[in-house]
Design an enzyme around this catalytic site. Structure first.
Site: not given
Ligand SMILES: *Cc1c(COP(=O)(O)O)cnc(C)c1O
Length: 430
Positions: A247, A323, A284-285, A355, A287
């Site tokens: 996140g 996006r 879990e990075p 379109c 972005r």
């Molecule tokens: C999408 C997601 C992430 C990664 O989020 P980022 O904002 O891209 O870092 C991590 N864990 C879970 C469960 C997700 O759905």
């Protein structure tokens, strides 16, 4: 020669007036490979990973790249080679991990809607952990694992009910989101998991949202998660690993997210203070590892002056860069050859050929451009190619990975017949 960096975009810089990614002049790549074209920097991805690795030095941590941000095989291969596991959200993503040479034992499987077939596939592959998102899913997973004579390793995703202060579509940690188990239900859900014969409780996880640019939501979520760990362990259920999700935001438009190592210094201090600093950790990075490592190159097709607005029509569109249409998101847009045209700057809405009025890439941008000029849409490494579509029967662009002065073509441009390959005509009339 003068070199001018673009703040927030490592490896992207102007040399004199030409935009480079690492040592590659981007206009050369656009001419050689055509547009639209995604170009990623390997060094920028590894730099972003290194910030996390520095932050966790001396700790037990598994970094699981959330591959939905950019699931190109070569990107997965790069992260796997540098020790990453993966956070997946579908059986298809698991197949990609395996195709890229990743280790299924370092994979965690997130998502609210795993099917039985996906559970079987993941169990067969020997994945590291299922991040379970509901009580109903626990029951199904236990039954599926039992039918295979296995016990599924599980973590339960808890919803800490904190406001990540981000766009509502990418905020996931509030009570009314579809994600995770409510805070109040957590201990009871762990008790149920511990009783189910097809499960083995291994961890706890949360993920509160995406493009988070402040520290406080993380610190609050951490406190709530640790309160829960304490309560679960007091009920006699051991928690081996703590997974804080992803996140962390990136700089799209002057955003100032904390650096990964600085953020983790604070979070680890909190973990230490509460006695959890030596636990196995997972993150879990997505972005933040890839977003600002990539650009999408596009050519200006037409300039269309209007009474209230001028439009700059380019050959990339919402199918390549979804996006803005989805979240009203901002991407920087800059010329590949600054000052080449000698045109006076004007304010344009930069739009694609699709379109839909929603097909815009940038609003009210001051640009000095002429048809035929090349532009880079910035921050295109995350949630662009992976979210892309072939809407309007537009083939998916080619993708390049730059490595110093070399480049790898990691995806060839799609052909039109690739798009309709699985379609069938109805029988001819008799
Ligand atoms: C999408 C997601 C992430 C990664 O989020 P980022 O904002 O891209 O870092 C991590 N864990 C879970 C469960 C997700 O759905």
């Amino acid at each position: 020669m003068t070199s001018r960096p673009l703040p927030g975009h490592p490896q992207l810089h102007y040399r004199d007036d030409a935009l480079y990614l690492e040592d590659q002049r981007l206009s050369d790549l656009a001419r050689e490979h055509g547009t639209p074209l995604y170009v990623y920097s390997q060094a920028a991805m590894l730099q972003a990973l290194a910030a996390y690795q520095r932050g966790f030095a001396g700790r037990k941590v598994q970094i699981c790249y959330a591959m939905k941000a950019n699931s190109s095989l070569a990107v997965l291969q790069l992260f796997a080679r540098h020790g990453c596991g993966f956070d997946i959200v579908s059986g298809g993503e698991l197949e990609r991990v395996i195709a890229a040479g990743g280790d299924p034992g370092k994979v965690i499987f997130s998502g609210v809607g795993k099917t039985r077939a996906e559970m079987r596939q993941a169990l067969q592959a020997g994945i590291g952990c299922f991040n379970v998102e509901s009580e109903a899913e626990l029951e199904v997973l236990s039954a599926v694992a039992q039918s295979m004579g296995l016990r599924a390793p599980v973590s339960i995703r808890v919803n800490p009910n904190v406001d990540a202060k981000t766009h509502p579509y990418i905020s996931t940690g509030l009570k009314d989101n579809k994600f995770g188990i409510a805070h109040e239900r957590t201990v009871a859900t762990y008790q149920r998991a511990a009783q189910l014969p097809g499960l083995r409780v291994v961890g706890i996880d949360c993920h509160i949202g995406s493009q988070i640019t402040e520290e406080s939501p993380y610190l609050d979520a951490m406190d709530r998660l640790l309160d829960l760990v304490q309560a679960i362990e007091a009920a006699g259920i051991a928690i081996q690993h703590l997974d804080f999700g992803g996140g962390l935001g990136i700089d799209y438009n002057g955003d100032r997210p904390p650096a990964a190592d600085a953020l983790w210094a604070q979070l680890l201090a909190k973990l230490d203070a509460r006695g959890y600093g030596q636990r196995q950790l997972m993150i879990e990075p997505g972005r933040s590892l890839v977003g600002n490592a990539g650009v999408c190159l596009t050519e200006v097709l037409y300039l269309k002056p209007g009474e209230h607005k001028n439009f700059c029509i380019v050959d990339a569109a919402m199918n390549d860069l979804p996006r803005p249409a989805m979240y009203q998101a901002y991407h920087g847009i800059v010329p590949l050859e600054a000052g080449a045209t000698g045109q006076a700057a004007q304010v344009y809405d930069v739009v694609g050929p699709i379109c839909e009025s929603g097909d815009w890439l940038g609003r009210e941008r001051s640009l000095s451009v002429a048809p035929g000029d090349l532009l880079a849409v910035l921050s295109a490494g995350a949630y662009c190619s992976s979210m892309g579509s072939t809407y309007n029967t537009r083939p998916r662009p080619a993708e390049l990975l730059v490595d110093g002065a070399g480049t790898h073509l990691i995806r060839t441009r799609e052909g039109i017949s690739d798009i309709y390959r699985n379609e069938r005509l109805i029988p001819a009339k008799a």
